[in-house]
Design a protein around this motif. Structure first.
Motif, short mmCIF file in Angstrom:
data_model
loop_
_atom_site.label_atom_id
_atom_site.label_comp_id
_atom_site.label_asym_id
_atom_site.label_seq_id
_atom_site.Cartn_x
_atom_site.Cartn_y
_atom_site.Cartn_z
N GLU A 138 -62.67 52.35 -52.92
CA GLU A 138 -61.43 52.17 -52.17
C GLU A 138 -60.58 51.01 -52.70
O GLU A 138 -59.45 50.81 -52.25
CB GLU A 138 -61.73 51.94 -50.69
CG GLU A 138 -62.51 50.67 -50.40
CD GLU A 138 -62.85 50.54 -48.93
OE1 GLU A 138 -61.91 50.32 -48.13
OE2 GLU A 138 -64.05 50.64 -48.61
N PHE A 139 -61.12 50.24 -53.65
CA PHE A 139 -60.41 49.08 -54.17
C PHE A 139 -59.88 49.28 -55.59
O PHE A 139 -59.35 48.34 -56.17
CB PHE A 139 -61.33 47.85 -54.14
CG PHE A 139 -61.86 47.52 -52.78
CD1 PHE A 139 -61.06 46.86 -51.85
CD2 PHE A 139 -63.15 47.87 -52.41
CE1 PHE A 139 -61.54 46.57 -50.59
CE2 PHE A 139 -63.64 47.58 -51.15
CZ PHE A 139 -62.83 46.93 -50.23
N ARG A 140 -60.01 50.47 -56.14
CA ARG A 140 -59.66 50.67 -57.55
C ARG A 140 -58.22 50.25 -57.85
O ARG A 140 -57.95 49.70 -58.92
CB ARG A 140 -59.87 52.12 -57.96
CG ARG A 140 -61.32 52.56 -57.96
CD ARG A 140 -61.49 53.95 -58.54
NE ARG A 140 -61.48 53.91 -59.99
CZ ARG A 140 -62.36 54.57 -60.76
NH1 ARG A 140 -63.30 55.31 -60.22
NH2 ARG A 140 -62.28 54.49 -62.07
N ASP A 141 -57.30 50.52 -56.94
CA ASP A 141 -55.90 50.23 -57.20
C ASP A 141 -55.43 48.94 -56.55
O ASP A 141 -54.23 48.67 -56.49
CB ASP A 141 -55.03 51.40 -56.70
CG ASP A 141 -55.33 52.69 -57.47
OD1 ASP A 141 -55.58 52.60 -58.69
OD2 ASP A 141 -55.33 53.76 -56.85
N PRO A 166 -56.23 39.44 -57.06
CA PRO A 166 -56.02 38.33 -56.13
C PRO A 166 -56.06 38.74 -54.66
O PRO A 166 -56.19 37.88 -53.79
CB PRO A 166 -54.64 37.79 -56.52
CG PRO A 166 -54.41 38.24 -57.92
CD PRO A 166 -55.09 39.58 -58.00
N GLU A 167 -55.95 40.04 -54.39
CA GLU A 167 -55.95 40.51 -53.00
C GLU A 167 -57.34 40.82 -52.49
O GLU A 167 -57.52 41.16 -51.31
CB GLU A 167 -55.07 41.76 -52.90
CG GLU A 167 -53.62 41.52 -53.28
CD GLU A 167 -52.82 42.81 -53.35
OE1 GLU A 167 -53.34 43.85 -52.92
OE2 GLU A 167 -51.67 42.78 -53.84
N LEU A 168 -58.36 40.68 -53.33
CA LEU A 168 -59.73 41.02 -52.93
C LEU A 168 -60.37 39.89 -52.14
O LEU A 168 -60.08 38.71 -52.35
CB LEU A 168 -60.58 41.31 -54.18
CG LEU A 168 -60.12 42.45 -55.09
CD1 LEU A 168 -61.01 42.50 -56.32
CD2 LEU A 168 -60.15 43.78 -54.35
N SER A 169 -61.30 40.26 -51.26
CA SER A 169 -62.13 39.25 -50.61
C SER A 169 -63.10 38.66 -51.64
O SER A 169 -63.29 39.21 -52.73
CB SER A 169 -62.93 39.88 -49.48
OG SER A 169 -63.90 40.79 -50.00
N LYS A 170 -63.72 37.55 -51.28
CA LYS A 170 -64.66 36.92 -52.20
C LYS A 170 -65.80 37.86 -52.56
O LYS A 170 -66.20 37.96 -53.73
CB LYS A 170 -65.22 35.64 -51.58
CG LYS A 170 -66.27 34.94 -52.45
CD LYS A 170 -66.83 33.71 -51.76
CE LYS A 170 -67.93 33.07 -52.62
NZ LYS A 170 -68.50 31.86 -51.98
N GLY A 171 -66.34 38.56 -51.56
CA GLY A 171 -67.46 39.45 -51.82
C GLY A 171 -67.08 40.62 -52.71
O GLY A 171 -67.84 41.01 -53.61
N THR A 172 -65.90 41.20 -52.49
CA THR A 172 -65.46 42.32 -53.32
C THR A 172 -65.17 41.85 -54.74
O THR A 172 -65.50 42.54 -55.72
CB THR A 172 -64.22 42.99 -52.71
OG1 THR A 172 -64.52 43.40 -51.36
CG2 THR A 172 -63.80 44.20 -53.51
#
Length: 245
Positions: free
Chosen positions: A114-117, A121-127
């Motif tokens: 769900e994070f491919r696009d 910088p918009e990701l959480s630390k874990g992702t």
């Protein structure tokens, strides 16, 4: 891979961060790197990965394919997750078709679909940490270096990390992993390196009989108690919060 009388400091005339480090990383071997915060664990791992160069001594026999996962993934980049991983696959020498397969595999396995696009910088630390793990595995590494890889990960991915480590070792790759959470208890046959005051002590895997002792400590002293037990060579299997009185 050998470290022969390696010394490192960050500036000429500055204090030595590592001194007289001599060690060997065996093919197929797993090494857990222990030590207090600031002891030099991350510096040692960067040195082995080739990110840093020693001021004295030699690092020889570093394999061609090294996967390195830093403690904090540098997410301040304008790429999307998919774009970044494809670019890193190209850096690894994978052609477009092979890169696509590798990216698809690790995106699926690490739950990044769900994070491919999404831009980094918009990701959480874990992702972001998952992305850092994926980029290190796009080409099967001959040497995998994980600096506190569990930080920020969800439970499912934390459980996956030991599985990945054992897979790399089973293919004949070497793995070094630093840990202060006690997660590496799930890595059977791992040796230990302990960094303290800039020096390194090594111990082969302990295959002898063990006893398990439950110890209750105050919450305020938890971190210090765990650190002291590990410095004495004990394995902290689990930390749990006591419920009730």
């Amino acid at each position: 891979m050998h470290l022969d009388d390696v010394w490192l400091r960050y500036r000429r005339g500055g204090p030595w961060v590592l001194r007289d480090v001599t060690a060997r990383v065996e093919p197929g071997g797993i090494v857990v790197v222990l030590g207090r915060n600031g002891a030099g664990k991350s510096t040692l791992l960067q040195l082995i990965a080739g990110v840093l160069r020693p001021a004295k001594g030699r690092v020889t026999g570093r394999p061609a394919v090294v996967g390195w996962v830093p403690e904090r993934f540098p997410a301040e980049q304008p790429s999307t997750v998919d774009g970044y991983l494809r670019a890193m696959a190209a850096v690894r020498g994978l052609g477009p078709a092979a890169a696509g397969r590798a990216v698809d595999e690790w995106v699926q396995r690490l739950g990044l679909g769900e994070f491919r696009d999404v831009k980094l910088p918009e990701l959480s630390k874990g992702t972001a940490q998952k992305v850092g793990l994926a980029q290190a595995l796009l080409a099967p590494p001959d040497l995998l270096i994980l600096d506190e890889p569990w930080e920020g990960l969800d439970a499912a991915t934390r459980d996956l990390v030991p599985e990945i480590v054992l897979e790399v070792a089973a293919r004949g790759g070497s793995v070094l992993v630093s840990d202060h959470r006690g997660e590496t208890v799930r890595l059977p046959g791992a040796g230990t390196w302990t960094v303290a005051d800039g020096t390194l002590s090594t111990a082969a895997a302990d295959t002898g009989p063990r006893c398990v002792v439950e110890v209750a400590v105050s919450a305020a002293d938890l971190a210090g108690a765990v650190a002291r037990l590990r410095e004495q060579g004990h394995h902290v299997l689990r930390v749990r919060e006591e419920v009730g009185s």
